[in-house]
Design a protein around this motif. Structure first.
Motif, PDB file in Angstrom:
ATOM      1  N   LEU B 116       0.942  -1.169  -0.073  1.00  0.00           N
ATOM      2  CA  LEU B 116       0.079  -0.017   0.107  1.00  0.00           C
ATOM      3  C   LEU B 116       0.854   1.273  -0.181  1.00  0.00           C
ATOM      4  O   LEU B 116       1.773   1.383   0.970  1.00  0.00           O
ATOM      5  N   PRO B 117       0.792   2.081  -1.078  1.00  0.00           N
ATOM      6  CA  PRO B 117       1.707   3.058  -1.155  1.00  0.00           C
ATOM      7  C   PRO B 117       1.467   4.354  -0.256  1.00  0.00           C
ATOM      8  O   PRO B 117       0.970   5.345  -0.688  1.00  0.00           O
ATOM      9  N   ILE B 118       1.833   3.936   1.012  1.00  0.00           N
ATOM     10  CA  ILE B 118       1.057   5.277   1.849  1.00  0.00           C
ATOM     11  C   ILE B 118       2.461   5.417   2.895  1.00  0.00           C
ATOM     12  O   ILE B 118       3.265   4.435   3.041  1.00  0.00           O
ATOM     13  N   GLU B 119       2.537   6.498   3.511  1.00  0.00           N
ATOM     14  CA  GLU B 119       3.669   6.620   4.354  1.00  0.00           C
ATOM     15  C   GLU B 119       2.737   7.064   5.934  1.00  0.00           C
ATOM     16  O   GLU B 119       2.409   8.164   5.685  1.00  0.00           O
TER      17      GLU B 119
ATOM     18  N   ALA C 246      -5.710  -6.341 -17.276  1.00  0.00           N
ATOM     19  CA  ALA C 246      -4.785  -5.563 -17.090  1.00  0.00           C
ATOM     20  C   ALA C 246      -3.860  -6.150 -15.793  1.00  0.00           C
ATOM     21  O   ALA C 246      -2.926  -5.318 -15.281  1.00  0.00           O
ATOM     22  N   ASP C 247      -4.076  -7.230 -15.333  1.00  0.00           N
ATOM     23  CA  ASP C 247      -3.021  -7.932 -14.532  1.00  0.00           C
ATOM     24  C   ASP C 247      -2.061  -8.741 -14.743  1.00  0.00           C
ATOM     25  O   ASP C 247      -2.325  -9.596 -15.586  1.00  0.00           O
ATOM     26  N   TYR C 248      -0.992  -7.877 -14.753  1.00  0.00           N
ATOM     27  CA  TYR C 248       0.125  -8.816 -15.274  1.00  0.00           C
ATOM     28  C   TYR C 248       0.627 -10.096 -14.443  1.00  0.00           C
ATOM     29  O   TYR C 248      -0.077  -9.800 -13.272  1.00  0.00           O
ATOM     30  N   PRO C 249       1.554 -10.911 -14.608  1.00  0.00           N
ATOM     31  CA  PRO C 249       1.768 -11.961 -13.566  1.00  0.00           C
ATOM     32  C   PRO C 249       2.175 -11.490 -12.225  1.00  0.00           C
ATOM     33  O   PRO C 249       1.612 -11.868 -11.133  1.00  0.00           O
ATOM     34  N   GLU C 250       2.933 -10.153 -12.200  1.00  0.00           N
ATOM     35  CA  GLU C 250       3.038  -9.835 -10.870  1.00  0.00           C
ATOM     36  C   GLU C 250       2.000  -9.167 -10.150  1.00  0.00           C
ATOM     37  O   GLU C 250       1.907  -9.158  -8.901  1.00  0.00           O
ATOM     38  N   LEU C 252      -0.963 -10.624 -10.377  1.00  0.00           N
ATOM     39  CA  LEU C 252      -1.698 -11.646  -9.908  1.00  0.00           C
ATOM     40  C   LEU C 252      -1.157 -12.214  -8.539  1.00  0.00           C
ATOM     41  O   LEU C 252      -1.875 -12.611  -7.705  1.00  0.00           O
ATOM     42  N   VAL C 253       0.086 -12.142  -8.525  1.00  0.00           N
ATOM     43  CA  VAL C 253       0.878 -12.536  -7.227  1.00  0.00           C
ATOM     44  C   VAL C 253       0.385 -11.565  -5.927  1.00  0.00           C
ATOM     45  O   VAL C 253       0.087 -12.154  -5.313  1.00  0.00           O
ATOM     46  N   ALA C 254       0.354 -10.405  -6.309  1.00  0.00           N
ATOM     47  CA  ALA C 254      -0.129  -9.463  -5.448  1.00  0.00           C
ATOM     48  C   ALA C 254      -1.541  -9.617  -4.757  1.00  0.00           C
ATOM     49  O   ALA C 254      -2.031  -9.552  -3.799  1.00  0.00           O
ATOM     50  N   LYS C 255      -2.576  -9.672  -6.067  1.00  0.00           N
ATOM     51  CA  LYS C 255      -3.788  -9.805  -5.847  1.00  0.00           C
ATOM     52  C   LYS C 255      -4.105 -10.955  -5.029  1.00  0.00           C
ATOM     53  O   LYS C 255      -5.154 -11.219  -4.390  1.00  0.00           O
ATOM     54  N   GLY C 256      -3.264 -12.270  -5.306  1.00  0.00           N
ATOM     55  CA  GLY C 256      -3.769 -13.444  -4.810  1.00  0.00           C
ATOM     56  C   GLY C 256      -3.389 -13.388  -3.092  1.00  0.00           C
ATOM     57  O   GLY C 256      -3.916 -14.545  -2.703  1.00  0.00           O
TER      58      GLY C 256
END
Lengths: 288, 288, 288, 288
Positions: B116-119, C246-250, C252-256
């Motif tokens: 999450l891009p927060i500070e 719009a979900d590239y492999p990376e 999907l890794v994050a969303k999963g």
């Protein structure tokens, strides 16, 4: 459901007390009834016990009458109300509609293909529009127009159909009239309504327009039993659908149709499979 | 999101008018900005236009200042408000909590791992309980107790932290105090609250207990901007979770935690990625 | 779950036969054990019976030893395997991880707050990265590096920790090593793995990259017991998440990550609450 | 969708290059076309650009022919393929079925009520069973029986119907025959199939039985374009449904029907609203 077609269902409820499960299961065992599925719940807040059993009699001479008479004696001790449902039983129903046909069409399909074990004895409407649909399925269609002046009279006609056709359940499949308190009370616990919102949000008229105004990101549908308070009866099941900023009120109406159909059909299935127990203002639902 | 890490974001809104898309896209083309993703929506009811563009400057000497100054001239003609966000920018926030730690813990994890891009500049609470969690993450923790008598004073302390830490966004991660109308107004549109119900159902205190009493079959959470009316601010996103008869109020509280965390984190992500546009009492959300 | 904290759990399974329910419920009644919730299922294809009962002893002198000894006699007649679990019992576990911390972090939070009734005796990893997380929670962390040459030796170290810490359950929280057939067999039925796909789709390495290549619109996670065949053990529960172009492999890794955490935590909760029954290659799950 | 009824749609794709958005939006502005909704995506892995625009011409003398001719010149420079769709256009389709009627019944309902902007020119089946349904809706029904020996001949008959009725889209609504590679190739990208599993899991015959054997806890449906490889064509959308241990294979078949209907109807809606872009083995879907 596959099992339902060959199994009997015993559904019961009574005040909480030691031995409530045993009185059911011991009787089934003694009568050589083979339990295939069972669920029970004892509600510690309302102090009420609920049980649903699917079973298969092992003996060919199983008699529902004998079973009921014998079990009634034991159930009495527990003030237990019970209902025995034979395999393949089709629950007789009346469906009430106005002009919107999506829920009716969906119920008719499930009825025609045997997916929903109901027997539709009649369709009642305050509009003539859906008569052809009823006709194609060979179901009597009663058109009873309504005006503020004729409401009492119209409800008497509706009630006459319900009574004379010997139905157990009334399904309000987007019947857009508010029933009188009197009719609500008569139908209490044996009529299922579909309301097109996630109750208690957006009661009353035009819930999708209310939802648009509020800017919600989820809309839904609520199937509930009728009682004497508008949109306040005990909830059976609810469904939900994501929406967004690009959905104008008319889009919400369109998007909501599928979830209304599914939620109502699901509630009716739960009811006719004796999975729903009504107590006070709440339901216990033994879902699969 | 992977693209966000290498792309700039241009978000804008203005009154509806022919050419609103063109004024953005033509400028980007002329300035050799390569658009990777774009969404626009023109709301015919509020007559308002919204656009969000992700782009990559093709030239090495791209300057945000030059871009902004030059675009401002064209935007002016359309009364267009816009915001340019550089890749990898972390939005400075303050988080407010009471005793419940689940949402805070979840936000801290996403913050610590860069998801999450927060500070997080500070954590403010009316209780001391969550100080150790803040400490492990090396974030200042301000304990400002509150009583009916000291509410105005306490809110002044809170406001001082918000102001002095230069934050853009305040996250109310289960802060169980009702903010004064004055503070609500100050934070209008730049504070996100998580309410543990599917608004507009079950506003106010103890929504899970209200949900139990009503016997609903779905509970949920609503993330919304604060405005001057309790639990009535513009909704960003909502999440939902099925429940049943065996879930007592304390079970609903437990079951709801996950969906509260996910819904709040999702709303914050949508906000910091500039996917949420606020107009009047509604949001436009360009989600993926 | 609220009830679990004050109720005992009796879980049992045996071959199908008339009287399987009765043998359990009659015994409970005779021993003045008050049943609060019960579910049973008789699988007609595998001819196997499963039952789970939550109950509250009405007498103060209830003894688990006496109960077990007495019930064992009756269960024997039905070749019934059973397990009695006291209220509030925390199941001792070992967690295995590699570098990814999301599932571990999630389990640690649920452990720390008592949401998940487990007692984490040790964390084992082939990397040192997550030691600080373990340390903050005051849990022993064993770093056992692995290379193709040292695999047998490393697994012996792992096994030593499992054995010596007396755990009942091993949780593979994104442990990225393929266990040897020998260790799989030893852990059969008492180790839960989370695989980051909707099995049987995308077995093996890099399932999100496989999912991207295939262009699926849903990704998911599968929690299953380990057996001797990679990613083929009996499934406990599965979770799902919509994705798009719009979900590239990376991405999907994050969303999963969230659905992996939730699915694993859910499987562990189901296991420790004795809701999961293992038979052959399938599970029976008495969920709420 | 409400907007679709009054707006034109411009859908286009081309190789990635600076100015792809601008070439579309500048042209629309110059031709006084008012954009109500727009989405674009530039795929960095396939280096391909996709855009979908809904717009309303401001001038009464708008001519599709003039628009297309003029835009074609600019599009040429970008090797951009585009398609202009007028408001209210109904896409001509042929539906292919076998004996199962649920998907057909669902499509017919949406067609009859105008929810799905299609014009069903013919229904083709290898069985006579669904002729009455077609008849009630007044749609030609072609019964072309098939045997291993007559497959080529039967497919020639099918192809003749498709060709002669001038359809753009073929919908395989549970047509249970494997199409020949030749017919697959002819229909590539313009036929949508519904497969009753979450592909790539459970390809081929009897996926629900496969799902039962594997003991999965989620079943689903996949709508995809046909290409020359069985069950491997580009996926448009997928739906999912939770199942449990008490669902025997025949229950999965029954439970799956709703999600099959919804998933197929959704895919057809996405296609006819020009929201689906096909490139190589993947789709870009600009959903709402």
């Amino acid at each position: 459901m596959s099992q339902a077609s060959s199994t009997w269902i015993l559904a019961a409820q009574c005040p909480s007390r030691l031995g409530t499960v045993d009185v059911v299961t011991r009787f089934l065992k003694e009568n050589r009834c083979y339990i295939t599925e069972q669920q029970s719940f004892d509600d510690r807040l309302s102090e009420r016990f609920f049980i649903r059993t699917e079973f298969r009699p092992l003996d060919d001479d199983f008699s529902a009458e004998t079973f009921q008479a014998a079990f009634a004696e034991r159930a009495d001790e527990f003030a237990m109300a019970f209902e025995l449902t034979p395999p393949g039983r089709r629950v007789p129903v009346v469906i009430m509609v106005s002009k919107a046909d999506h829920c009716l069409n969906d119920l008719l399909y499930r009825y025609r293909t045997g997916q929903l074990p109901i027997e539709i004895r009649a369709i009642v409407s305050n509009h003539p529009d859906l008569a052809p649909l009823a006709e194609w399925h060979d179901i009597p269609y009663h058109h009873f127009p309504i005006t503020p002046e004729t409401k009492a009279e119209q409800e008497a006609q509706v009630w006459e159909v319900i009574e004379s056709s010997g139905v157990e359940l009334v399904i309000l499949a987007r019947y857009m009239q508010v029933l009188s308190s009197d009719l609500c009370t008569k139908l209490s616990g044996r009529a299922i309504n579909i309301h097109h919102s996630l109750l208690p949000g957006f009661k009353g008229a035009k819930p999708y327009h209310q939802a648009y105004d509020k800017g919600v990101k989820l809309v839904g549908a609520t199937a509930h039993y009728i009682n004497d308070d508008l949109d306040e009866g005990p909830i059976i099941t609810q469904g939900v659908e994501p929406v967004g900023h690009a959905d104008y009120p008319e889009d919400l109406v369109a998007k909501g149709r599928d979830i209304e159909c599914l939620t109502l059909a699901r509630a009716v299935a739960l009811h006719v499979e004796r999975r729903v127990f009504l107590h006070a203002r709440r339901t216990v639902v033994f879902d699969r």
